[in-house]
Enzyme design. Structure first.
Site, PDB file in Angstrom:
ATOM      1  N   PRO A   2     -76.315  18.096   9.853  1.00  0.00           N
ATOM      2  CA  PRO A   2     -75.285  17.069   9.914  1.00  0.00           C
ATOM      3  C   PRO A   2     -74.267  17.105   8.788  1.00  0.00           C
ATOM      4  CG  PRO A   2     -77.465  16.103   9.473  1.00  0.00           C
ATOM      5  CD  PRO A   2     -77.601  17.575   9.427  1.00  0.00           C
ATOM      6  N   GLU A   3     -73.184  17.797   9.011  1.00  0.00           N
ATOM      7  CA  GLU A   3     -71.987  17.602   8.212  1.00  0.00           C
ATOM      8  C   GLU A   3     -71.014  16.856   9.115  1.00  0.00           C
ATOM      9  OE1 GLU A   3     -70.607  21.108   6.123  1.00  0.00           O
ATOM     10  OE2 GLU A   3     -72.624  21.942   6.042  1.00  0.00           O
TER      11      GLU A   3
END
Length: 279
Positions: A2-3
């Site tokens: 998760p960026e």
DNA sequence: CTGTGTTCCTGTTCGC
DNA sequence: TGCGAACAGGAACACA
């Protein structure tokens, strides 16, 4: 994973099940993730309607009809999935899931259950009272949203003016620009043709005006993030969608570049780059 | 204030 | 095959 692009992708994916739906019940399977859940977490959520689901940097923000905001961060390994909610919510209801890393289940009036799964438990959930969102410690120090007009070469140069730290470390600093992580920092530096170890101060003149490299890097950041979001939204997965990340010893993909990808450690984290075309 | 290192936690991969 | 070590997409915190 998760960026920013992954969080945005999650937001779009779970929105149909959550937005304008009421939270019928919440299953809370443990007292904490990285931090304890806030007081009366289940009670404050139950019965509320989710008015909107937005994103700021890597945070998901669910606006509730009570005026409170549910703030969620996926950490390193957090993920949401949406399942049909066969089980009737409530006391004695059979859990819809059995994975030991399913920590929170939102039972929605849409008939869906939205399940938060996070093996490493670096995720965070918090409830922010009405009017206190801007001052929340996780949000108040964040820099500009990279895909907004607030972020450009001038903003980037100003934030990096006089900084002795490396370009890579500067891109990971959420006060400089909010939402980049280890993968897309490497990717953006590659697209901009900048070596990750150079000092961040090279982006600005002593007066703080943007140099040419700042224009290239700001544009590269936007390009890399927009590309990643559209690819994810199209559900168009490939073996490795990255230009340099996790491509150690593979040939550089830039046209007419003869380099091969190297890895180095900066700030305890891997940076991938091409030593030939990134100067 | 600035920059660097440590820490939280579990799962996967790699080398012997 | 087994086993320990290294490593993983984040960010708050301690410290020089």
């Amino acid at each position: 994973m998760p960026e920013l692009p992954e969080v945005e992708s999650v937001r779009r994916r779970i929105s149909p099940a959550m937005v304008r739906a009421r939270i019928k019940a919440v299953d809370l399977r443990r007292p904490d993730l990285r931090r304890p859940f806030p007081r009366h977490f289940v009670k404050r959520l139950t019965g509320e309607t989710i008015v909107a689901l937005t994103r700021r940097a890597k945070y998901l923000l669910a606006s509730l009809s009570s005026g409170e905001t549910l703030l969620m961060h996926l950490g390193m390994s957090g993920w949401f999935r949406v399942v049909r909610d066969r089980a009737t919510a409530g006391v004695g209801a059979r859990p819809a899931t059995i994975d030991p890393h399913d920590h929170v289940v939102f039972h929605m009036s849409s008939g869906k259950a939205v399940v938060f799964n996070d093996p490493r438990r670096f995720g965070v959930m918090d409830l922010v009272p009405a009017g206190a969102l801007q001052e929340h410690p996780s949000l108040s120090r964040l820099g500009p949203e990279p895909l907004s007009d607030d972020f450009d070469a001038a903003a980037l140069a100003q934030a990096c003016r006089g900084k002795k730290t490396s370009l890579k470390a500067a891109l990971l600093d959420q006060r400089v620009v909010a939402g980049l992580g280890n993968i897309y920092a490497s990717e953006a530096l590659h697209v901009a043709g900048l070596s990750p170890g150079r000092p961040a101060s090279i982006l600005a003149t002593p007066a703080g005006a943007p140099r040419e490299a700042a224009y290239r890097l700001a544009a590269a950041i936007k390009h890399v993030l927009e590309n990643a979001i559209s690819r994810r939204s199209e559900d168009n997965y490939r073996a490795s969608p990255f230009l340099v990340y996790d491509r150690l010893d593979e040939p550089c993909l830039k046209k007419r570049c003869s380099g091969s990808i190297r890895r180095r450690t900066q700030g305890g984290r891997s940076t991938f780059y091409c030593p030939v075309c990134q100067q």
